[in-house]
Scaffold this active site. Sequence first.
Site, PDB file in Angstrom:
ATOM      1  N   HIS A  52      -7.783 -53.002 -30.989  1.00 59.49           N
ATOM      2  CA  HIS A  52      -8.866 -53.041 -29.998  1.00 59.49           C
ATOM      3  C   HIS A  52     -10.168 -52.542 -30.629  1.00 59.49           C
ATOM      4  O   HIS A  52     -10.380 -51.333 -30.745  1.00 59.49           O
ATOM      5  CB  HIS A  52      -8.504 -52.179 -28.788  1.00 59.49           C
ATOM      6  CG  HIS A  52      -7.530 -52.816 -27.858  1.00 59.49           C
ATOM      7  ND1 HIS A  52      -7.801 -53.054 -26.526  1.00 59.49           N
ATOM      8  CD2 HIS A  52      -6.284 -53.293 -28.073  1.00 59.49           C
ATOM      9  CE1 HIS A  52      -6.759 -53.639 -25.963  1.00 59.49           C
ATOM     10  NE2 HIS A  52      -5.821 -53.785 -26.887  1.00 59.49           N
ATOM     11  N   SER A  94       2.774 -54.278 -27.675  1.00 53.53           N
ATOM     12  CA  SER A  94       4.212 -54.305 -27.938  1.00 53.53           C
ATOM     13  C   SER A  94       4.607 -55.546 -28.722  1.00 53.53           C
ATOM     14  O   SER A  94       5.606 -55.553 -29.427  1.00 53.53           O
ATOM     15  CB  SER A  94       4.999 -54.277 -26.620  1.00 53.53           C
ATOM     16  OG  SER A  94       4.694 -53.137 -25.858  1.00 53.53           O
ATOM     17  N   LEU A  95       3.830 -56.627 -28.558  1.00 53.81           N
ATOM     18  CA  LEU A  95       4.105 -57.901 -29.214  1.00 53.81           C
ATOM     19  C   LEU A  95       3.190 -58.077 -30.423  1.00 53.81           C
ATOM     20  O   LEU A  95       2.106 -57.500 -30.477  1.00 53.81           O
ATOM     21  CB  LEU A  95       3.893 -59.057 -28.237  1.00 53.81           C
ATOM     22  CG  LEU A  95       4.627 -58.964 -26.892  1.00 53.81           C
ATOM     23  CD1 LEU A  95       4.255 -60.141 -26.001  1.00 53.81           C
ATOM     24  CD2 LEU A  95       6.126 -58.888 -27.097  1.00 53.81           C
ATOM     25  N   GLU A 149     -12.992 -52.387 -29.325  1.00 55.01           N
ATOM     26  CA  GLU A 149     -13.846 -51.763 -28.315  1.00 55.01           C
ATOM     27  C   GLU A 149     -13.424 -50.337 -27.968  1.00 55.01           C
ATOM     28  O   GLU A 149     -14.127 -49.645 -27.215  1.00 55.01           O
ATOM     29  CB  GLU A 149     -13.858 -52.609 -27.041  1.00 55.01           C
ATOM     30  CG  GLU A 149     -12.649 -52.448 -26.138  1.00 55.01           C
ATOM     31  CD  GLU A 149     -11.381 -53.109 -26.652  1.00 55.01           C
ATOM     32  OE1 GLU A 149     -10.330 -52.979 -26.009  1.00 55.01           O
ATOM     33  OE2 GLU A 149     -11.428 -53.770 -27.709  1.00 55.01           O
ATOM     34  N   GLN A 157      -2.880 -62.904 -29.992  1.00 55.01           N
ATOM     35  CA  GLN A 157      -1.523 -63.450 -29.940  1.00 55.01           C
ATOM     36  C   GLN A 157      -1.543 -64.895 -29.446  1.00 55.01           C
ATOM     37  O   GLN A 157      -0.813 -65.756 -29.960  1.00 55.01           O
ATOM     38  CB  GLN A 157      -0.660 -62.583 -29.028  1.00 55.01           C
ATOM     39  CG  GLN A 157      -0.450 -61.160 -29.527  1.00 55.01           C
ATOM     40  CD  GLN A 157       0.086 -60.232 -28.458  1.00 55.01           C
ATOM     41  OE1 GLN A 157       0.471 -60.667 -27.375  1.00 55.01           O
ATOM     42  NE2 GLN A 157       0.111 -58.931 -28.746  1.00 55.01           N
ATOM     43  N   CYS A 185      -6.225 -58.739 -29.166  1.00 57.85           N
ATOM     44  CA  CYS A 185      -4.894 -58.329 -28.699  1.00 57.85           C
ATOM     45  C   CYS A 185      -4.157 -59.531 -28.092  1.00 57.85           C
ATOM     46  O   CYS A 185      -3.695 -60.393 -28.842  1.00 57.85           O
ATOM     47  CB  CYS A 185      -5.019 -57.176 -27.723  1.00 57.85           C
ATOM     48  SG  CYS A 185      -3.467 -56.260 -27.507  1.00 57.85           S
ATOM     49  N   LEU A 186      -4.063 -59.654 -26.770  1.00 56.57           N
ATOM     50  CA  LEU A 186      -3.414 -60.822 -26.171  1.00 56.57           C
ATOM     51  C   LEU A 186      -4.125 -62.101 -26.590  1.00 56.57           C
ATOM     52  O   LEU A 186      -3.489 -63.137 -26.831  1.00 56.57           O
ATOM     53  CB  LEU A 186      -3.390 -60.706 -24.653  1.00 56.57           C
ATOM     54  CG  LEU A 186      -2.695 -61.851 -23.895  1.00 56.57           C
ATOM     55  CD1 LEU A 186      -1.199 -61.865 -24.196  1.00 56.57           C
ATOM     56  CD2 LEU A 186      -2.930 -61.726 -22.388  1.00 56.57           C
ATOM     57  N   GLY A 240      -4.913 -58.136 -22.615  1.00 54.94           N
ATOM     58  CA  GLY A 240      -4.315 -58.286 -21.292  1.00 54.94           C
ATOM     59  C   GLY A 240      -2.824 -58.011 -21.330  1.00 54.94           C
ATOM     60  O   GLY A 240      -2.196 -58.006 -22.398  1.00 54.94           O
ATOM     61  N   PRO A 241      -2.225 -57.797 -20.168  1.00 59.16           N
ATOM     62  CA  PRO A 241      -0.780 -57.575 -20.099  1.00 59.16           C
ATOM     63  C   PRO A 241      -0.016 -58.896 -20.209  1.00 59.16           C
ATOM     64  O   PRO A 241      -0.583 -59.974 -20.026  1.00 59.16           O
ATOM     65  CB  PRO A 241      -0.604 -56.948 -18.708  1.00 59.16           C
ATOM     66  CG  PRO A 241      -1.715 -57.545 -17.903  1.00 59.16           C
ATOM     67  CD  PRO A 241      -2.873 -57.695 -18.856  1.00 59.16           C
ATOM     68  N   GLY A 242       1.284 -58.804 -20.495  1.00 60.95           N
ATOM     69  CA  GLY A 242       2.140 -59.986 -20.479  1.00 60.95           C
ATOM     70  C   GLY A 242       2.219 -60.688 -21.816  1.00 60.95           C
ATOM     71  O   GLY A 242       1.995 -60.105 -22.879  1.00 60.95           O
TER      72      GLY A 242
END
Length: 887
Positions: free
Chosen positions: A244, A180-181, A246, A134, A130-131, A102-104
């Site tokens: 990712h 990015s993170l 997937e 994190q 990913c998110l 996800g974003p953010g």
Amino acid sequence: MPTPVGSPISSGIVDRSMDIDTQTTAIAASTTTAATAMDSPTLLPLRTLIVDNYDSYTFNLLQLFDEDQLKNAVVIRNDQFEWPVFEQEILPYFDQIILSPGPGRPERTQDFGICTQILQTSHIPVFGVCLGHQGLGLTHGAAVTYGPEPVHGQIAQIKHDNTGIFQGIPQEFEAVRYHSLVVQENDLPDSLVATAWCHSFPLIAADNISSGSVHISNIDRALGSKVLMGLRHKTLPHHGVQFHPESICTQFGKRMMTNFFCISTKFYAEQNRLDSTLTIPDYIHRLSVVPTEPTAIHTVPSPRHSVKKQPNPFSLFIRALDPSIFPEPEKVFSSLFLTGPRSKAASWWLDSARQPHPMARFSFMGGIETRSVHRQDFFVPGSAQAVLQYSTLHREVFVRRYQDQISESPKRVKLNDGSSETFWDWMSNVMAELGKDNVETTVEGPNGEQCDFDSVPFDFFAGMVGYLGYEMKRESLEGYHTPIEQECRCSDHSNVKTLCSCDCVKQPDASFVLATQAVVFDHFDKRVYVLGVVNNQPGRILDGVGGSVGFDSLEGCRNWVQDVSRSIVHIALDNSTTFNRRNSTITGTLSHAGKSEPYLVKQRHRRQSSAGLLSPFKVDVTEKDYLRAIQDSLDYIHEGESYELCLTTQFRAKVPLYHQSHDKDQHVHGDPAFDLYRILRKLNPAPFSAFLSLPTAADESVLTQGHRHGWVPDAANELVSKLIILSSSPERFLKIGKRPGDEEMADDTSRTVEMKPIKGTVAVAKGCFCKEDEGCGVEEQDGDSADHTQDEDEEDAPARCGTIRDRCAEARRREDQSRIDSLSKNIKERAENLMIVDLIRNDLAHVCKAKSVRVPYLMHVESYETVHQLVTTVRGELFDHVDNTQA
């Protein structure tokens, strides 16, 4: 937030096949080299909850499941429930959870939603991607920081510890990164264990670039930044990966998901909690963003009126012209549907201008006639048609129907603000009554002989022709909110008795012609077809339109088809002076029917193509604002808010409404907009070009009245009576229809969806690329080859000239091939293409059977008149309950 209420746990599970591993169709990522699956009890169909963090790739995770696993899978949004409701009424029915990308940032509630509470309180198996990865690290005490650089759509080689998620997977397998993170590895808490890593390299570095392709040596590998790609909790069954699994280009994604199911199965086996009888209640299945069994849970919006099958409410009449008749489509469109004796309320041309091209077989054209009364004796009446336009800001559909060449007053359909009905639902209801099941077809040959319907090679038989603007995302993008500055403050919309003249009506978010007559060109077989739709129940009101559409009788349709067919034959026989005199007698010499250049083209040089405009094209934004927008885009990507942003700019120019000139005593009314389109299709012929001339609801009546009285506005008049679209695109967004010869699909190939995203472009080599010492002497002029200027002996000139030209052509061919090779290997271009491919796969999973979603062609180079482009093909088969409009 919705609170689920309903039944107790149900033991019934609906059968549905959603097993797919799209990797096998597009990349050589063989799983045969992997070790045997980790030792574990036989896998059970564990109840899986996927929490979607509003990511563009979440639903690709479903393609890593097998059939039984999918039956017990549900997808919810991260803010769909309040935590107490979720904890008490949703969470108890699941055995494992996947936290999506996800974003953010994971520390922000608006980005991570209930995922933080899940990680804090749930001791069941969790897999974060990913998110989600994190957030897993952050919740358990690790730090989340910026990576060495933003990495999106790039492939990394992953090294790992061969445990848990990675057990049995080869070292340095390829995986796709979008982030990015990163979770910082050097100060991981004792409760977390690093399980995978990669080395991160800058996308653009002079030392690494060779002809657009990045080559990584062992020295580079030692110098690259080491980045954490996987972790797990020491005591809890919580696992995460930064990449990712997937993605279409990640190897062993399905194997990693199987390993997670093995981890969960072991977890419950050790606690003696294995129970194969547990299922997910139906009411929770119904809350899923993507239902696991749509035909059983979700119903198709049915038409507001019942549709009779006998007799068919509509019939389709098609006539195939003689094979010897194949005029220039441009001349036919200009003469029949744009200029000439029939004044037009609307005209449209879906133009396959790029010939030859494998995706440009058919062109379709038509129009709505509003001719003068004193010309009636020359022509046969056309069919009843309509123009529709929609504003998302006011949720209003304007419908203007045309019958017997007369425009009716527009009808306003207000969609209820309190209901869930959208423009898509409204359109779906309208099109349901024109569906193929309600249409009976008759096909005739050139001499009136009956032909088999299977002989018709195309699958568009009239219907909606128009455009959907980007603003339609307000009714299709879940969670989208219109910015305050974009809201319309016009007060006229509250008055149902008057038409509004605000910009959202003059430039609607969607506008269509409901076409019931058309001319079709088959560029492969060089055949022309004329067709019309007959309304077998003329008094029957078409749902949403407010009246009937189509021809009132088969005889009327035949007469119109014959009349148009004769006109096409005359156009094909272009040397007939009688035909030319006839046209001149009625309307003057046709300004577009001859071989002359468009009047806007003052010179043949390309840089003069915009001559004749009332003002030159000017950009809408200043250089300072544009550079600021670029920096803002980079900041969004750096902060993890987006993986790709498309920064667009508008250019504006004034064009005269009509071109007026005199040729002897004949008065000519040209169309400057069509002249511009002719230039566009000549300089950049593309397989998916289009010219649309559509009236606007606010002022179309002025145009119609003017045409009836032979009035033409002065060129300086700025009144906008039509919205005209000029399009020249090599890319088709989406196609739904049959694909002959596609053995991979199910029997009903008319339900096949195909998307061919184009990302990555390089210019075709033009001019001379000979070395200076070869003495070619060819000069490049604006991208085109010029004449050879080298002096030759008169006797040897032809042979020498031919040799030089051959050598020059070979040099140009080598340069062109070099550009193609560079494009196909370019990391930046491939990354951009891959991002869109994964996005499309995700989107198709909303409307297609997951097992049918596949990528038969990944990043192939296709060549056009002026450019080479990197193209991918993605296909799927629609759910039975999803119609074309809903898709």
